[in-house]
Design a protein around this motif. Structure first.
Motif, PDB file in Angstrom:
ATOM      1  N   ASP A   3       0.810  -1.075   0.092  1.00 49.67           N
ATOM      2  CA  ASP A   3       0.124  -0.006   0.073  1.00 49.67           C
ATOM      3  C   ASP A   3       0.930   1.093   0.061  1.00 49.67           C
ATOM      4  OD1 ASP A   3      -1.512   2.282   0.720  1.00 49.67           O
ATOM      5  OD2 ASP A   3      -3.167   0.686   1.619  1.00 49.67           O
ATOM      6  N   SER A   4       0.655   2.155  -1.034  1.00 47.14           N
ATOM      7  CA  SER A   4       1.437   3.353  -0.989  1.00 47.14           C
ATOM      8  C   SER A   4       1.350   4.273   0.246  1.00 47.14           C
ATOM      9  CB  SER A   4       0.875   3.963  -2.253  1.00 47.14           C
ATOM     10  OG  SER A   4      -0.301   4.642  -2.327  1.00 47.14           O
ATOM     11  N   ASP A   5       0.122   4.100   1.025  1.00 47.80           N
ATOM     12  CA  ASP A   5       0.138   5.048   2.229  1.00 47.80           C
ATOM     13  C   ASP A   5       0.536   4.249   3.573  1.00 47.80           C
ATOM     14  OD1 ASP A   5      -0.339   6.972   0.663  1.00 47.80           O
ATOM     15  OD2 ASP A   5      -2.692   6.816   0.667  1.00 47.80           O
ATOM     16  N   PHE A   6       0.611   2.926   3.388  1.00 46.43           N
ATOM     17  CA  PHE A   6       0.755   2.336   4.849  1.00 46.43           C
ATOM     18  C   PHE A   6       1.689   1.203   4.644  1.00 46.43           C
ATOM     19  CE2 PHE A   6      -3.398   3.582   4.989  1.00 46.43           C
ATOM     20  CZ  PHE A   6      -3.895   4.149   6.272  1.00 46.43           C
ATOM     21  N   ASP A   7       2.546   1.096   5.784  1.00 45.60           N
ATOM     22  CA  ASP A   7       3.475  -0.159   5.979  1.00 45.60           C
ATOM     23  C   ASP A   7       2.729  -0.830   7.092  1.00 45.60           C
ATOM     24  OD1 ASP A   7       5.446   0.521   4.374  1.00 45.60           O
ATOM     25  OD2 ASP A   7       6.974   1.065   5.757  1.00 45.60           O
ATOM     26  N   LYS A   8       2.201  -2.158   6.515  1.00 45.35           N
ATOM     27  CA  LYS A   8       1.202  -2.900   7.311  1.00 45.35           C
ATOM     28  C   LYS A   8       2.181  -4.055   8.339  1.00 45.35           C
ATOM     29  CE  LYS A   8      -2.704  -2.097   4.748  1.00 45.35           C
ATOM     30  NZ  LYS A   8      -3.667  -2.548   3.745  1.00 45.35           N
ATOM     31  N   VAL A   9       2.009  -3.755   9.578  1.00 46.60           N
ATOM     32  CA  VAL A   9       2.618  -5.117  10.267  1.00 46.60           C
ATOM     33  C   VAL A   9       1.600  -6.332  10.158  1.00 46.60           C
ATOM     34  CG1 VAL A   9       3.616  -5.988  12.333  1.00 46.60           C
ATOM     35  CG2 VAL A   9       4.047  -3.472  11.720  1.00 46.60           C
ATOM     36  N   ILE A  10       2.158  -7.362   9.576  1.00 49.37           N
ATOM     37  CA  ILE A  10       1.152  -8.534   9.424  1.00 49.37           C
ATOM     38  C   ILE A  10       1.651  -9.800  10.025  1.00 49.37           C
ATOM     39  CG2 ILE A  10      -0.012  -7.270   7.305  1.00 49.37           C
ATOM     40  CD1 ILE A  10       1.917  -9.359   5.504  1.00 49.37           C
ATOM     41  N   LEU A  11       0.496 -10.708  10.167  1.00 49.62           N
ATOM     42  CA  LEU A  11       0.894 -12.056  10.303  1.00 49.62           C
ATOM     43  C   LEU A  11       0.809 -12.632   8.752  1.00 49.62           C
ATOM     44  CD1 LEU A  11      -0.796 -13.160  13.512  1.00 49.62           C
ATOM     45  CD2 LEU A  11       1.662 -12.935  12.983  1.00 49.62           C
ATOM     46  N   ASP A  12       1.848 -12.943   8.416  1.00 50.56           N
ATOM     47  CA  ASP A  12       1.923 -13.388   6.795  1.00 50.56           C
ATOM     48  C   ASP A  12       1.440 -14.705   6.598  1.00 50.56           C
ATOM     49  OD1 ASP A  12       2.248 -13.395   4.084  1.00 50.56           O
ATOM     50  OD2 ASP A  12       4.227 -12.783   4.273  1.00 50.56           O
TER      51      ASP A  12
ATOM     52  N   ASN B 160      -4.203 -12.338   5.078  1.00 54.33           N
ATOM     53  CA  ASN B 160      -3.190 -11.945   5.949  1.00 54.33           C
ATOM     54  C   ASN B 160      -3.786 -10.995   7.149  1.00 54.33           C
ATOM     55  OD1 ASN B 160      -0.642 -12.856   4.929  1.00 54.33           O
ATOM     56  ND2 ASN B 160      -0.518 -11.227   3.447  1.00 54.33           N
ATOM     57  N   ILE B 161      -3.157 -11.237   8.214  1.00 53.39           N
ATOM     58  CA  ILE B 161      -4.004 -10.207   9.281  1.00 53.39           C
ATOM     59  C   ILE B 161      -3.139  -9.319   9.811  1.00 53.39           C
ATOM     60  CG2 ILE B 161      -4.685 -10.377  11.888  1.00 53.39           C
ATOM     61  CD1 ILE B 161      -5.867 -13.196  11.357  1.00 53.39           C
ATOM     62  N   PRO B 162      -3.461  -8.141   9.564  1.00 54.64           N
ATOM     63  CA  PRO B 162      -2.589  -6.878   9.827  1.00 54.64           C
ATOM     64  C   PRO B 162      -2.663  -6.781  11.279  1.00 54.64           C
ATOM     65  CG  PRO B 162      -4.295  -6.070   8.159  1.00 54.64           C
ATOM     66  CD  PRO B 162      -4.705  -7.630   8.731  1.00 54.64           C
ATOM     67  N   LEU B 163      -1.691  -6.192  11.983  1.00 49.72           N
ATOM     68  CA  LEU B 163      -1.623  -6.069  13.396  1.00 49.72           C
ATOM     69  C   LEU B 163      -1.723  -4.631  13.686  1.00 49.72           C
ATOM     70  CD1 LEU B 163       0.894  -8.791  14.776  1.00 49.72           C
ATOM     71  CD2 LEU B 163      -1.572  -8.512  15.307  1.00 49.72           C
ATOM     72  N   ILE B 164      -0.831  -3.770  13.080  1.00 50.57           N
ATOM     73  CA  ILE B 164      -0.749  -2.503  13.282  1.00 50.57           C
ATOM     74  C   ILE B 164      -0.466  -1.835  11.920  1.00 50.57           C
ATOM     75  CG2 ILE B 164       0.207  -0.342  14.305  1.00 50.57           C
ATOM     76  CD1 ILE B 164      -0.909  -2.165  16.468  1.00 50.57           C
ATOM     77  N   PRO B 165      -1.415  -1.040  11.261  1.00 49.55           N
ATOM     78  CA  PRO B 165      -1.009  -0.091   9.879  1.00 49.55           C
ATOM     79  C   PRO B 165      -0.240   0.957  10.190  1.00 49.55           C
ATOM     80  CG  PRO B 165      -3.321  -0.205  10.448  1.00 49.55           C
ATOM     81  CD  PRO B 165      -2.668  -0.792  11.515  1.00 49.55           C
ATOM     82  N   ILE B 166       0.842   1.261   9.732  1.00 48.44           N
ATOM     83  CA  ILE B 166       1.451   2.605  10.103  1.00 48.44           C
ATOM     84  C   ILE B 166       1.473   3.402   8.985  1.00 48.44           C
ATOM     85  CG2 ILE B 166       3.678   3.531  10.620  1.00 48.44           C
ATOM     86  CD1 ILE B 166       2.653   1.636  12.996  1.00 48.44           C
ATOM     87  N   PRO B 167       0.727   4.435   8.903  1.00 47.82           N
ATOM     88  CA  PRO B 167       0.743   5.519   7.848  1.00 47.82           C
ATOM     89  C   PRO B 167       2.021   6.034   7.604  1.00 47.82           C
ATOM     90  CG  PRO B 167      -0.939   6.146   9.580  1.00 47.82           C
ATOM     91  CD  PRO B 167      -0.088   5.134  10.100  1.00 47.82           C
ATOM     92  N   VAL B 168       2.399   5.891   6.012  1.00 46.63           N
ATOM     93  CA  VAL B 168       3.940   6.385   5.849  1.00 46.63           C
ATOM     94  C   VAL B 168       3.766   7.463   4.789  1.00 46.63           C
ATOM     95  CG1 VAL B 168       4.868   4.494   6.682  1.00 46.63           C
ATOM     96  CG2 VAL B 168       4.316   4.397   4.141  1.00 46.63           C
TER      97      VAL B 168
ATOM     98  N   ILE C  46      -9.514   1.487   8.068  1.00 47.70           N
ATOM     99  CA  ILE C  46      -9.187   0.851   7.020  1.00 47.70           C
ATOM    100  C   ILE C  46      -9.501  -0.407   6.698  1.00 47.70           C
ATOM    101  CG2 ILE C  46      -7.292   2.254   6.781  1.00 47.70           C
ATOM    102  CD1 ILE C  46      -5.512  -0.055   7.470  1.00 47.70           C
ATOM    103  N   SER C  47      -9.473  -0.854   5.615  1.00 48.35           N
ATOM    104  CA  SER C  47     -10.166  -2.061   5.401  1.00 48.35           C
ATOM    105  C   SER C  47      -9.058  -3.467   5.929  1.00 48.35           C
ATOM    106  CB  SER C  47     -10.225  -2.660   4.069  1.00 48.35           C
ATOM    107  OG  SER C  47     -10.979  -3.746   3.831  1.00 48.35           O
ATOM    108  N   ILE C  48      -9.319  -3.776   7.079  1.00 51.00           N
ATOM    109  CA  ILE C  48      -8.600  -4.721   7.855  1.00 51.00           C
ATOM    110  C   ILE C  48      -9.501  -5.715   8.589  1.00 51.00           C
ATOM    111  CG2 ILE C  48      -6.221  -3.624   7.423  1.00 51.00           C
ATOM    112  CD1 ILE C  48      -6.699  -3.074  10.608  1.00 51.00           C
ATOM    113  N   GLN C  49      -8.936  -6.844   8.968  1.00 46.27           N
ATOM    114  CA  GLN C  49      -9.794  -7.805   9.670  1.00 46.27           C
ATOM    115  C   GLN C  49      -9.602  -7.593  10.989  1.00 46.27           C
ATOM    116  OE1 GLN C  49      -9.297 -11.587   7.899  1.00 46.27           O
ATOM    117  NE2 GLN C  49     -11.314 -11.932   8.337  1.00 46.27           N
TER     118      GLN C  49
END
Lengths: 126, 763
Positions: free
Chosen positions: B96-105, B140-148, B373-376
């Motif tokens: 995502d151009s606007d987020f670095d998402k910390v995920i369980l991949d 993928n389960i995002p834990l914390i999305p960081i806007p960048v 944002i659209s995450i689970q």
């Protein structure tokens, strides 16, 4: 609350530069001229007489003990220095009390803390 | 020492294993996610418990980075039980151009997925495990999305987020997830140096801020606030000669970190008739969370004033007396009272406090705003907890938001002999259908009787009532059906002259109600005549329909380069101080009762004492007064109102369906226009063009329109039993984002308010 004046010290005088002039064509105003101008005429006259001993005063002030004495007991300083002072000045100097001059000056901060400045005085030769 | 805890990164967010376990438990419970992953061949899931482990599991490839072990204990409706073990890699998704998402991949890094269920052959569970893994591969389960903002050079824009599972190999085994942030102008630190988590004092999450980065942020504010030349305070040190006011010149200023505080020191100078004066000062600044707010307190050393006096002035003073006294009075008043005191207060309470408050506010906004944002992942509530410096660390209590629908909650006052129903809060004097509990007996012989059809279970997770969630109730043994005696809830201590002689244990009890709903309750107060009970009961066998999403502004963009300051307002110090005094007094009053009860209430051996809501221990009026004084402000806060005009406004909407029914179709309707399934195109909303994409339970809607309007969005669902239902919401669509945050006033503005509201107070 009594204020403490700590670490009184003096910078030894290095020379006399504040006399009425240092050369025929380059008269220099005495450094204490402004101080004298603020005095009442009758005191000014006595002070001018006293300041005419500038060279001797500065010489005495090179001795730290004498310097300390001036800060605490000006009458004794001039007596030991064998510099004559008028009865009027003597009377006034006798009344000089260093601690009284520096009455308590603390500042209360918004958090309730009281800030008491530590004041260190240095007497300069000019 | 600066950078010790952050290992060169600008900021590090650490989240404890337990907190992640709570968040993931809620995630897998929400919408019945875990149950939906299991194949029908192994039965219907009745409940589960999740253990998260950051210790590196044996037997996974050496190349596996950041492995996390998820161990699910499963209970099935059939009575079978089992375990599901998943080892998955944690990573950062930068697509995502606007987020670095910390995920369980789950898509790329499932290292293990095994299932065992009692009574089911291994051959079947092995196939089932493959089925589960295939399903996980889509999530993928995002834990914390960081806007960048990856190309920004601003010190306040995050350019990159990295993640590391910190597997602490020391005896303390203080594992955590570390999310390392790099801001514009900064460089990434050394991620390999994170071998143990930093001190969080038991908090669920903490943010450590590199002092060097704080310095990069406050330097330009101090420069512009005082009027120093740009760059002259870089490195948080100034050496020069700059007049602040009334002839007082700043010659030196420095801000530097120490072990548990920030040291502010400086020197000012002033000259005049018969004197040359300079004053040096040192103050220690501490950061604390007081009454839920981040506040800076300080203590100062007595300033040193050097006074140079010419010999003739001294003699003049000896003669005239008042001359010298006047110099001292004037110099100390001007230098100390009028400059040093307000200068250090300005730096402490306006520059440093507002900068750290804004930073922590952004972190909170970012974490709390993740359901935008659209995450689970379910939403997260964070509460500022405590702060300490070295590097500056702010800790948070973090827990998943209430995600499961609550059918009934509140506080009930029950008198002896009364029946009550926790499915709806009804209290009656006679027995009625659906009643769950009855208060029986009198005074010390009272007990709470569990009525037919209901059963209770003890809770042993130690969480406070407000942090309890639906998943906490799933794996309990609801076997207690008899009477619970008074000592279970409160101890009777007949102390003379004290009216309240019942000391509550605070034990939280789970209940399966007569309507088969799960709930919990705690007896918060026992008097001679009454039980006061706080309770919450979740919905069970019915469904709820809802959707989330909005066109809200993204968090972490407070200092966006395009943002404009629209107006500045001022809240005076008296107002701020009064509110803080009220808040601290209220907390102290509450703490007094709580502390007294903790000290005196005997808890039966072997029972779990649930964590009390964190309250400062302030039972003494003098301590309270001292705390109020410590954060007393001499001048108020300046609040900036910022606006930014957005180009494209996009919202991601996600259907939220809870219950036992399976959804067969989702239909999204925008302003009366039904959108197709798996479709994209343009739809008119009040004559404005909106682009849309539908994908089952999600709808993405965006527009460049500058109009400000409400967008009517309707979600229609059809269940597998043929039932159809819908919900409609009007979602505000605004062209601009409005934000407020504290701003740093110039030293001149601060001095004007300081003089007016506080002034120089001499003694």
């Amino acid at each position: 609350m009594a204020k403490k004046i700590t670490n009184r010290s003096i910078t030894p005088a290095k020379g006399l530069d504040g006399t009425a002039g240092t050369g025929k064509d380059r008269p220099v105003k005495a450094p204490y001229a402004e101080t004298l101008s603020k005095l009442a005429p009758h005191i000014k006259m006595h002070m001018e007489e006293l300041f005419s001993n500038e060279e001797q005063i500065l010489k005495q002030l090179r001795d730290p003990k004498q310097m300390n004495l001036l800060m605490k007991d000006p009458v004794q300083f001039f007596g030991k220095s064998k510099i004559e002072i008028s009865p009027l000045l003597k009377k006034r100097m006798a009344a000089f009390n260093l601690e009284e001059q520096f009455a308590a000056q603390g500042f209360v901060l918004p958090n309730g803390q009281i800030m008491n400045p530590n004041i260190k005085i240095t007497i300069k030769d000019k | 020492m600066a950078g010790t805890q952050t290992h060169g990164f600008d900021m590090v967010i650490e989240i404890s294993t337990l907190t992640i376990q709570n968040l993931l438990s809620a995630t897998f419970d929400n919408d019945g996610l875990l149950g939906s992953l299991l194949p029908a061949t192994i039965g219907s899931l009745d409940g589960f418990g999740l253990s998260v482990d950051f210790n590196r599991p044996a037997g996974i490839p050496a190349s596996a980075v950041n492995p996390v072990r998820l161990l699910f204990n499963l209970n099935f409706s059939s009575g079978n039980s089992g375990t599901l073990e998943v080892v998955v890699g944690m990573d950062v998704d930068r697509t995502d151009s606007d987020f670095d998402k910390v995920i369980l991949d789950f898509i790329n890094k499932i290292y293990r997925c095994t299932l065992s269920v009692s009574g089911i052959p291994t051959a079947i569970t092995t196939v089932a495990a493959t089925f589960i893994q295939d399903k996980l591969n889509n999530n993928n389960i995002p834990l914390i999305p960081i806007p960048v903002n990856r190309t920004s050079t601003s010190t306040t824009s995050i350019t990159r987020a990295d993640v590391k599972v910190i597997d602490d190999s020391t005896a303390t085994n203080n594992d955590a997830i570390g999310i390392m942030l790099t801001y514009g102008g900064g460089a990434a630190g050394n991620i390999n140096d994170f071998t143990s988590a930093f001190a969080r004092e038991g908090a669920g999450a903490a943010v450590a801020i590199n002092f060097d980065w704080i310095c990069r942020n406050i330097s330009p504010r101090i420069e512009s606030g005082i009027g120093l030349p740009a760059g002259s305070f870089s490195g948080c040190t100034f050496n020069g000669n700059f007049e602040i006011r009334d002839g007082v010149r700043l010659t030196n200023l420095s801000v530097r970190p120490a072990d548990d505080h920030i040291v502010l020191s400086g020197r000012v100078a002033k000259s005049g008739f018969c004197y040359e004066a300079s004053g040096s000062f040192t103050a220690r600044i501490r950061v604390a969370i007081v009454g839920g707010e981040l506040r800076v307190s300080f203590e100062t050393d007595n300033p040193d004033i050097d006074l140079d006096i010419p010999w003739y002035c001294w003699i003049g003073a000896a003669v005239l007396g008042a001359l010298l006294g006047g110099i001292i009075f004037g110099v100390t008043g001007t230098i100390v009272g009028a400059i040093i005191v307000p200068l250090l207060l300005w730096i402490a309470q306006s520059v440093i406090e507002s900068t750290i408050e804004n930073i922590t506010g952004q972190v909170t906004d970012s974490i709390n705003g993740i359901d935008d944002i659209s995450i689970q992942l379910v939403g997260i509530d964070t509460i500022l907890d405590q702060a300490f410096i070295d590097d500056l660390t702010v800790t948070y209590d973090m827990s998943p938001r209430e995600y499961w629908p609550v059918k009934s909650e509140g506080v009930l006052t029950i008198r002896s002999g009364q029946y009550f129903d926790l499915d709806n809060g009804i209290i009656k004097n006679e027995q009625f259908g659906g009643a769950d509990l009855r208060l029986e007996g009198w005074e010390q012989s009272r007990n709470l009787k569990v009525l037919c059809g209901s059963a209770i279970a003890t809770l042993a997770n130690g969480k406070p009532f407000s942090s309890m969630r639906h998943f906490d109730l799933l794996m309990l043994t609801y076997g207690i059906t008899g009477n619970l005696p008074l000592p279970y809830f409160a101890n009777y201590v007949p102390i003379p002259f004290i009216s309240d002689q019942y000391f509550e244990t605070g034990r939280i009890t789970a209940i399966r109600t007569s309507d088969n709903a799960l709930g919990l309750f705690v007896v918060v107060n026992v008097t001679r005549d009454e039980f006061i009970i706080r309770y919450k009961t979740y919905k069970s066998d019915i469904y709820t329909i809802d959707f989330s999403g909005n066109f809200s502004c993204k968090p972490f963009r407070f200092f966006d380069e395009h943002i404009k300051l629209e107006e500045v307002s001022y809240i005076d110090a008296r107002n701020i101080n009064y509110k803080m005094q009220e808040r601290l007094t209220a907390i102290a009053t509450q703490a007094q009762k709580s502390v007294a009860h903790v000290m005196r209430a005997a808890v039966p051996a072997g029972t779990t004492v649930h964590k009390m809501e964190r309250l400062p221990v302030m039972v003494d009026d003098n301590i309270l007064k001292a705390q109020i004084m410590q954060v007393n402000k001499p001048a108020g806060n300046w609040i900036g109102r910022y606006i930014t005009v957005r180009d494209k406004k996009t919202a991601n909407f996600t259907a939220r369906i809870n219950g036992n029914l399976q959804v067969t179709t989702y239909t999204w309707v925008v302003d009366g226009h039904a959108l197709g399934q798996q479709a994209s195109g343009v739809v008119k909303v009040k004559n404005e063009d909106f682009e849309y994409t539908t994908n089952g339970k999600t709808l993405t809607l965006g527009s460049k329109s500058a109009a400000e309007l409400d967008v009517p969005i309707k979600l229609m669902v059809t269940f597998d039993n043929g039932i159809a239902d819908s919900i409609i919401k009007c979602i505000p669509y605004k062209n601009t984002c409005v934000r407020t945050q504290r701003i740093v006033p110039s030293i001149g503005e601060y001095l004007a308010k300081f003089d007016k509201e506080y002034g120089i107070v001499r003694i």
